[in-house]
Design a protein around this motif. Structure first.
Motif, PDB file in Angstrom:
ATOM      1  N   VAL A  34       0.843  -1.196   0.000  1.00 35.24           N
ATOM      2  CA  VAL A  34       0.000   0.000   0.000  1.00 35.24           C
ATOM      3  C   VAL A  34       0.884   1.255   0.000  1.00 35.24           C
ATOM      4  O   VAL A  34       0.455   2.337  -0.360  1.00 35.24           O
ATOM      5  N   LYS A  35       2.148   1.088   0.418  1.00 33.02           N
ATOM      6  CA  LYS A  35       3.057   2.220   0.617  1.00 33.02           C
ATOM      7  C   LYS A  35       4.217   2.202  -0.378  1.00 33.02           C
ATOM      8  O   LYS A  35       5.314   1.763  -0.035  1.00 33.02           O
ATOM      9  N   PRO A  36       4.023   2.677  -1.606  1.00 29.87           N
ATOM     10  CA  PRO A  36       5.074   2.542  -2.621  1.00 29.87           C
ATOM     11  C   PRO A  36       6.315   3.405  -2.393  1.00 29.87           C
ATOM     12  O   PRO A  36       7.367   3.139  -2.962  1.00 29.87           O
ATOM     13  N   ASP A  37       6.201   4.440  -1.530  1.00 29.72           N
ATOM     14  CA  ASP A  37       7.384   5.283  -1.259  1.00 29.72           C
ATOM     15  C   ASP A  37       8.327   4.608  -0.272  1.00 29.72           C
ATOM     16  O   ASP A  37       9.400   5.113   0.024  1.00 29.72           O
ATOM     17  N   TRP A  38       7.877   3.497   0.275  1.00 31.87           N
ATOM     18  CA  TRP A  38       8.663   2.794   1.281  1.00 31.87           C
ATOM     19  C   TRP A  38       9.046   1.412   0.728  1.00 31.87           C
ATOM     20  O   TRP A  38       8.326   0.843  -0.068  1.00 31.87           O
ATOM     21  N   ARG A  39      10.143   0.890   1.213  1.00 28.69           N
ATOM     22  CA  ARG A  39      10.516  -0.488   0.878  1.00 28.69           C
ATOM     23  C   ARG A  39      10.146  -1.350   2.083  1.00 28.69           C
ATOM     24  O   ARG A  39      10.538  -1.029   3.215  1.00 28.69           O
ATOM     25  N   ALA A  40       9.364  -2.385   1.880  1.00 24.56           N
ATOM     26  CA  ALA A  40       8.888  -3.194   3.007  1.00 24.56           C
ATOM     27  C   ALA A  40       9.707  -4.469   3.174  1.00 24.56           C
ATOM     28  O   ALA A  40      10.158  -5.060   2.187  1.00 24.56           O
ATOM     29  N   GLU A  41       9.877  -4.859   4.422  1.00 26.45           N
ATOM     30  CA  GLU A  41      10.591  -6.106   4.709  1.00 26.45           C
ATOM     31  C   GLU A  41       9.915  -6.788   5.892  1.00 26.45           C
ATOM     32  O   GLU A  41       9.489  -6.127   6.835  1.00 26.45           O
ATOM     33  N   LEU A  60      10.873   0.886   5.085  1.00 29.45           N
ATOM     34  CA  LEU A  60      12.124   1.634   5.006  1.00 29.45           C
ATOM     35  C   LEU A  60      11.954   2.799   4.039  1.00 29.45           C
ATOM     36  O   LEU A  60      11.625   2.609   2.870  1.00 29.45           O
ATOM     37  N   ARG A  61      12.170   4.010   4.545  1.00 32.81           N
ATOM     38  CA  ARG A  61      12.023   5.208   3.712  1.00 32.81           C
ATOM     39  C   ARG A  61      13.421   5.741   3.409  1.00 32.81           C
ATOM     40  O   ARG A  61      14.137   6.142   4.318  1.00 32.81           O
ATOM     41  N   PRO A  62      13.828   5.746   2.120  1.00 34.38           N
ATOM     42  CA  PRO A  62      15.190   6.199   1.811  1.00 34.38           C
ATOM     43  C   PRO A  62      15.346   7.711   1.975  1.00 34.38           C
ATOM     44  O   PRO A  62      14.417   8.470   1.701  1.00 34.38           O
ATOM     45  N   LEU A  63      16.494   8.121   2.450  1.00 36.33           N
ATOM     46  CA  LEU A  63      16.829   9.540   2.488  1.00 36.33           C
ATOM     47  C   LEU A  63      17.145   9.949   1.058  1.00 36.33           C
ATOM     48  O   LEU A  63      17.810   9.202   0.344  1.00 36.33           O
ATOM     49  N   PRO A  64      16.712  11.127   0.609  1.00 38.69           N
ATOM     50  CA  PRO A  64      17.019  11.539  -0.765  1.00 38.69           C
ATOM     51  C   PRO A  64      18.526  11.431  -1.045  1.00 38.69           C
ATOM     52  O   PRO A  64      19.345  11.902  -0.259  1.00 38.69           O
ATOM     53  N   LYS A  67      21.881   6.040   0.476  1.00 40.75           N
ATOM     54  CA  LYS A  67      21.383   4.680   0.705  1.00 40.75           C
ATOM     55  C   LYS A  67      21.195   4.446   2.204  1.00 40.75           C
ATOM     56  O   LYS A  67      21.645   3.458   2.770  1.00 40.75           O
ATOM     57  N   ARG A  68      20.560   5.415   2.853  1.00 38.42           N
ATOM     58  CA  ARG A  68      20.292   5.305   4.277  1.00 38.42           C
ATOM     59  C   ARG A  68      18.786   5.423   4.476  1.00 38.42           C
ATOM     60  O   ARG A  68      18.105   6.121   3.732  1.00 38.42           O
ATOM     61  N   TYR A  69      18.269   4.719   5.501  1.00 42.97           N
ATOM     62  CA  TYR A  69      16.820   4.601   5.630  1.00 42.97           C
ATOM     63  C   TYR A  69      16.298   5.009   6.999  1.00 42.97           C
ATOM     64  O   TYR A  69      16.957   4.809   8.018  1.00 42.97           O
ATOM     65  N   PHE A  70      15.069   5.541   6.971  1.00 38.54           N
ATOM     66  CA  PHE A  70      14.286   5.716   8.183  1.00 38.54           C
ATOM     67  C   PHE A  70      13.432   4.452   8.269  1.00 38.54           C
ATOM     68  O   PHE A  70      12.700   4.135   7.337  1.00 38.54           O
ATOM     69  N   ALA A  71      13.542   3.697   9.363  1.00 33.46           N
ATOM     70  CA  ALA A  71      12.806   2.427   9.499  1.00 33.46           C
ATOM     71  C   ALA A  71      11.593   2.631  10.397  1.00 33.46           C
ATOM     72  O   ALA A  71      11.693   3.256  11.456  1.00 33.46           O
ATOM     73  N   TYR A  72      10.470   2.092   9.959  1.00 33.96           N
ATOM     74  CA  TYR A  72       9.214   2.321  10.676  1.00 33.96           C
ATOM     75  C   TYR A  72       8.423   1.024  10.796  1.00 33.96           C
ATOM     76  O   TYR A  72       8.203   0.335   9.805  1.00 33.96           O
ATOM     77  N   LEU A  73       8.016   0.696  12.020  1.00 34.61           N
ATOM     78  CA  LEU A  73       7.152  -0.471  12.262  1.00 34.61           C
ATOM     79  C   LEU A  73       5.838   0.050  12.826  1.00 34.61           C
ATOM     80  O   LEU A  73       5.690   0.226  14.037  1.00 34.61           O
ATOM     81  N   PRO A  74       4.855   0.374  11.950  1.00 35.16           N
ATOM     82  CA  PRO A  74       3.599   0.950  12.442  1.00 35.16           C
ATOM     83  C   PRO A  74       2.803  -0.078  13.250  1.00 35.16           C
ATOM     84  O   PRO A  74       2.585  -1.200  12.794  1.00 35.16           O
ATOM     85  N   GLU A  75       2.418   0.304  14.468  1.00 37.17           N
ATOM     86  CA  GLU A  75       1.611  -0.566  15.340  1.00 37.17           C
ATOM     87  C   GLU A  75       2.229  -1.952  15.494  1.00 37.17           C
ATOM     88  O   GLU A  75       1.532  -2.959  15.518  1.00 37.17           O
ATOM     89  N   GLY A  76       3.541  -1.978  15.579  1.00 44.25           N
ATOM     90  CA  GLY A  76       4.260  -3.236  15.728  1.00 44.25           C
ATOM     91  C   GLY A  76       5.578  -2.977  16.420  1.00 44.25           C
ATOM     92  O   GLY A  76       5.851  -1.848  16.851  1.00 44.25           O
TER      93      GLY A  76
END
Length: 373
Positions: A34-41, A60-64, A67-76
């Motif tokens: 559902v979130k194409p701007d993010w890479r899911a794992e 994982l949201r890449p910094l412009p 190759k570094r990412y903001f990692a997010y686990l929503p409700e997890g």
């Protein structure tokens, strides 16, 4: 004893979360699509004997340009939060994400801290001295929540500062409204509604409002009402392709994962809503309605139909999602809280979202970048 953590495939992840009674819809593998701007794992925690004992969907949201990412686990993640040593779970996750190039990690522990009954909430709304839900004595304090918060602090996690005063702006809502269904008949659930709700459901019935399940083709109809709602309630609407992608991705995983409901009256659609289901947890996700013909009460009609269907699906809880924690008469979101409170459920406060910077400079830069977008 630390758990072993590694990336797992979607099938393994899905099997793990489906075997549990309640997991957030943002912690199923399809949510990543559902979130194409993010890479899911998908991450899996394994015990010594190789049994999968925990899982998490990390976005994982890449910094412009980096190759570094903001990692997010929503409700997890979906781990044993009552464990006496959360470091066993979280340290291997941080080590893995650091290797993946994460400079900062955010998560939303699915841990409830307090609950307010419908009566306590009604009294709070009526009390001119009460400004926020948090100022009002809770009906239930969940044991163990404080211990989780203390452990997170000790492990270097910090509670995320909410963006706007309503807490709707950043991440997931900390306060939600839920109606417990477990062990209750549909009649008992309806008896819990306030008079207004029961009256409105009857009014809609007498006026001939018909609620039907929609299809992918009906999403533009829902969308037209949703943009009208956004203008009325002053929020920024998501684009139509977001809902189309949500429909396709979630339903590919399970046909009941997402449903669309439409309230018809005299050949016109007056209200529409989406419903999400994972295991025994059902969410009213997005609602939309027109300002016309409000007197036929399409919103109550649609909720009653979704609740009836959720009950039939074996739901243990019907979740209205986010509510504002403001009790201020002048706030336009109070009406929404009043509407949800009429269903006789309870206000529920979660532990909120927590950040763990792995690189303080990039963490700061990223949040500055996001706040200016």
């Amino acid at each position: 004893m630390s758990h072993h953590l590694k990336a797992i495939d979607r099938e393994e992840h899905l099997a793990f979360v489906t075997a549990r009674p309640s997991v957030s819809h943002m912690q199923v593998p399809s949510w990543g699509d559902v979130k194409p701007d993010w890479r899911a794992e998908s991450l899996g925690w394994f015990s010594e004997d190789g049994t999968l004992v925990g899982a998490g969907l990390v976005l994982l949201r890449p910094l412009p340009k980096l190759k570094r990412y903001f990692a997010y686990l929503p409700e997890g993640p979906v781990i044993d939060w009552s464990s006496g040593d959360l470091g066993e779970w979280l340290e291997p996750m941080l080590a893995h994400l650091r290797r993946r190039g994460a400079f900062s990690v955010r998560m939303g522990p699915p841990v409830v801290t307090r609950r307010w009954s419908a009566d306590a909430l009604k009294a709070a709304i009526a009390d001119p001295g009460a400004r926020r839900l948090g100022d009002v004595e809770a009906t239930v304090h969940e044991p163990g929540a404080r211990d989780v918060a203390d452990q997170l602090h000790r492990l270097g996690w910090r509670r995320t500062a909410a963006g706007e005063e309503d807490g709707f702006a950043v991440g997931q809502p900390r306060h939600v409204f839920q109606v417990p269904f477990s062990g209750r008949s549909l009649e008992e659930i309806q008896q819990g509604f306030n008079q207004q709700w029961r009256r409105n459901i009857k009014k809609a019935e007498n006026a001939g409002v018909k609620v039907v399940q929609g299809t992918y083709e009906d999403l533009p109809v829902f969308y037209a009402l949703y943009t009208e709602t956004a203008e009325r309630d002053r929020f920024i609407p998501r684009p139509l392709p977001y809902f189309q992608r949500m429909w396709t991705a979630l339903r590919a995983e399970h046909p009941d994962r997402m449903r669309l409901y439409l309230a018809h009256h005299d050949g016109e659609v007056l209200a529409a809503a989406t419903m999400l289901t994972v295991g025994q947890h059902v969410w009213y996700s997005y609602g939309a309605s027109t300002g016309r013909k409000r007197e036929v009460q399409p919103n109550n009609a649609i909720q009653w139909r979704m609740m009836s269907d959720a009950h039939e699906l074996g739901a243990a809880v019907y979740d209205f999602r986010g509510i504002t924690d403001t009790l201020d008469e002048g706030n336009h979101l109070l009406g929404l809280l009043r509407f949800k409170a009429g269903s006789g459920g309870e206000a529920v406060e979660y532990l909120g979202e927590w950040d763990r910077p792995l690189n303080k400079v990039l963490h700061k830069a990223f949040h500055l970048y996001m706040s200016r977008r």
